[in-house]
Design a protein around this motif. Structure first.
Motif, short mmCIF file in Angstrom:
data_model
loop_
_atom_site.label_atom_id
_atom_site.label_comp_id
_atom_site.label_asym_id
_atom_site.label_seq_id
_atom_site.Cartn_x
_atom_site.Cartn_y
_atom_site.Cartn_z
N GLY A 140 -118.66 -0.81 69.47
CA GLY A 140 -120.08 -0.65 69.19
C GLY A 140 -120.41 -0.61 67.71
O GLY A 140 -121.57 -0.75 67.34
N PHE A 141 -119.39 -0.42 66.88
CA PHE A 141 -119.63 -0.38 65.43
C PHE A 141 -120.05 -1.75 64.89
O PHE A 141 -120.53 -1.84 63.77
CB PHE A 141 -118.38 0.11 64.69
N LEU A 142 -119.87 -2.81 65.68
CA LEU A 142 -120.24 -4.15 65.22
C LEU A 142 -121.75 -4.37 65.38
O LEU A 142 -122.19 -5.27 66.11
CB LEU A 142 -119.46 -5.21 66.01
N ALA A 143 -122.51 -3.56 64.71
CA ALA A 143 -123.97 -3.61 64.84
C ALA A 143 -124.62 -3.33 63.49
O ALA A 143 -124.75 -2.17 63.11
CB ALA A 143 -124.44 -2.60 65.88
N PRO A 144 -125.07 -4.35 62.77
CA PRO A 144 -124.86 -5.75 63.16
C PRO A 144 -123.54 -6.29 62.65
O PRO A 144 -123.02 -5.84 61.63
CB PRO A 144 -126.03 -6.46 62.47
N CYS A 145 -123.01 -7.27 63.37
CA CYS A 145 -121.80 -7.96 62.93
C CYS A 145 -122.18 -8.89 61.78
O CYS A 145 -123.17 -9.62 61.89
CB CYS A 145 -121.21 -8.75 64.09
N PRO A 146 -121.46 -8.86 60.67
CA PRO A 146 -121.89 -9.61 59.49
C PRO A 146 -121.75 -11.12 59.59
O PRO A 146 -122.41 -11.85 58.87
CB PRO A 146 -121.02 -9.04 58.37
N CYS A 147 -120.87 -11.62 60.47
CA CYS A 147 -120.69 -13.07 60.58
C CYS A 147 -120.00 -13.40 61.90
O CYS A 147 -119.45 -12.53 62.56
CB CYS A 147 -119.88 -13.62 59.40
N GLY A 148 -120.06 -14.68 62.27
CA GLY A 148 -119.41 -15.11 63.49
C GLY A 148 -117.92 -15.33 63.28
O GLY A 148 -117.41 -15.28 62.16
N GLY A 149 -117.22 -15.58 64.38
CA GLY A 149 -115.78 -15.80 64.31
C GLY A 149 -115.24 -16.34 65.61
O GLY A 149 -116.00 -16.76 66.49
N LEU A 150 -113.94 -16.30 65.75
CA LEU A 150 -113.25 -16.78 66.95
C LEU A 150 -112.68 -15.60 67.72
O LEU A 150 -111.99 -14.76 67.15
CB LEU A 150 -112.10 -17.72 66.55
N MET A 151 -112.97 -15.55 69.02
CA MET A 151 -112.40 -14.53 69.89
C MET A 151 -111.63 -15.22 71.01
O MET A 151 -112.14 -16.16 71.64
CB MET A 151 -113.50 -13.62 70.45
N VAL A 152 -110.40 -14.77 71.23
CA VAL A 152 -109.50 -15.39 72.21
C VAL A 152 -109.11 -14.37 73.26
O VAL A 152 -108.79 -13.22 72.93
CB VAL A 152 -108.24 -15.95 71.52
N ALA A 153 -109.13 -14.78 74.53
CA ALA A 153 -108.74 -13.90 75.62
C ALA A 153 -107.88 -14.67 76.61
O ALA A 153 -107.93 -15.90 76.68
CB ALA A 153 -109.97 -13.34 76.33
N GLY A 154 -107.08 -13.93 77.37
CA GLY A 154 -106.34 -14.50 78.49
C GLY A 154 -106.95 -13.99 79.78
O GLY A 154 -107.27 -12.81 79.89
N ASP A 155 -107.11 -14.85 80.77
CA ASP A 155 -107.77 -14.40 82.00
C ASP A 155 -106.86 -13.61 82.93
O ASP A 155 -107.29 -13.12 83.96
CB ASP A 155 -108.42 -15.58 82.74
N ASN A 156 -105.58 -13.47 82.50
CA ASN A 156 -104.64 -12.66 83.27
C ASN A 156 -104.11 -11.49 82.44
O ASN A 156 -103.04 -10.96 82.70
CB ASN A 156 -103.47 -13.54 83.75
N ASP A 157 -104.92 -11.08 81.45
CA ASP A 157 -104.52 -10.00 80.54
C ASP A 157 -104.81 -8.65 81.20
O ASP A 157 -105.96 -8.31 81.47
CB ASP A 157 -105.30 -10.13 79.23
N GLU A 158 -103.76 -7.88 81.41
CA GLU A 158 -103.90 -6.58 82.08
C GLU A 158 -104.26 -5.46 81.11
O GLU A 158 -104.70 -4.39 81.53
CB GLU A 158 -102.60 -6.23 82.82
N LEU A 159 -104.09 -5.68 79.81
CA LEU A 159 -104.36 -4.63 78.82
C LEU A 159 -105.69 -4.83 78.09
O LEU A 159 -106.35 -3.86 77.74
CB LEU A 159 -103.21 -4.56 77.80
#
Length: 223
Positions: A140-159
């Motif tokens: 929640g501290f990303l308010a406001p986020c200063p710039c865009g970026g790349l976010m990567v996830a796995g659809d089988n990530d248990e953590l």
């Protein structure tokens, strides 16, 4: 890939640093997973991101947080690790006073630390977050986020569950002047066992496009 030791806030920190041949090359700092769960700067995904930035012409560092490897101190619940990362940025900026940009990249716990650092260092111009633990840490501290970026996830990530990361991405994308490039790898778990190359390719694609857009904007402004 020379070894470096630099002063951190709680003792000396151990890193690996590649210095670009370009005098004004952009900088990148890569942050590793959780120190209490085997995370080190030699983690496979951390190393893959480091090599990708090197390939793109950056001066780039990865380092061990306090208490890991030959780095002094002990784990500090994330607060001290944010200070460690800031110390690493300070060292890189001292060595590269004419750098043309600054990127922060992190994997898992390192993604959380990286986004915290993003809010503290306005000179950061881009970021990469791989498997940010959005269901465990409060972003929640990303308010406001200063710039865009790349976010990567796995659809089988248990953590670092993909639905929690998607929710974070959707929230960030509602903010003014922020666009998150969100990429989900089918079948990938938290360690991205068979997806290290995919992470590297995503990083290189995203960074190349962002750098090209920046160059185009500068050229337009110069006309």
């Amino acid at each position: 890939m020379p070894e470096v030791m630099f002063a951190g806030p709680d003792g000396r920190l151990e890193g690996r640093y590649h210095h670009s041949k370009q005098s004004n090359a952009p900088l990148a700092l890569v942050l590793h997973p959780h120190p209490l769960h085997g995370g080190t700067m030699n983690n496979r995904i951390t190393y893959a991101m480091y090599r990708s930035f090197e390939k793109l012409g950056f001066s780039v560092m990865r380092f061990n947080f306090r208490g890991v490897g030959r780095s002094q101190g002990k784990y500090d619940g994330g607060i001290g690790e944010i200070a460690d990362a800031a110390g690493a940025l300070d060292w890189m900026q001292m060595v590269n006073p004419n750098s043309s940009g600054l990127w922060i990249a992190g994997y898992s716990f390192g993604a959380f630390v990286g986004m915290q650092l993003l809010m503290r260092r306005p000179e950061i111009s881009g970021w990469i977050s791989v498997a940010p633990p959005a269901g465990y840490f409060d972003f929640g501290f990303l308010a406001p986020c200063p710039c865009g970026g790349l976010m990567v996830a796995g659809d089988n990530d248990e953590l670092a569950a993909e639905p929690a990361i998607r929710k974070l991405v959707e929230k960030l994308n509602t903010q003014k002047n922020v666009t998150v490039d969100y990429r989900v790898f089918a079948g990938a778990d938290h360690i991205f066992a068979n997806h290290a190359d995919s992470v590297s390719e995503a990083l290189e694609d995203h960074v190349t496009k962002k750098m090209a857009a920046k160059s185009a904007a500068l050229a337009l402004a110069a006309d």
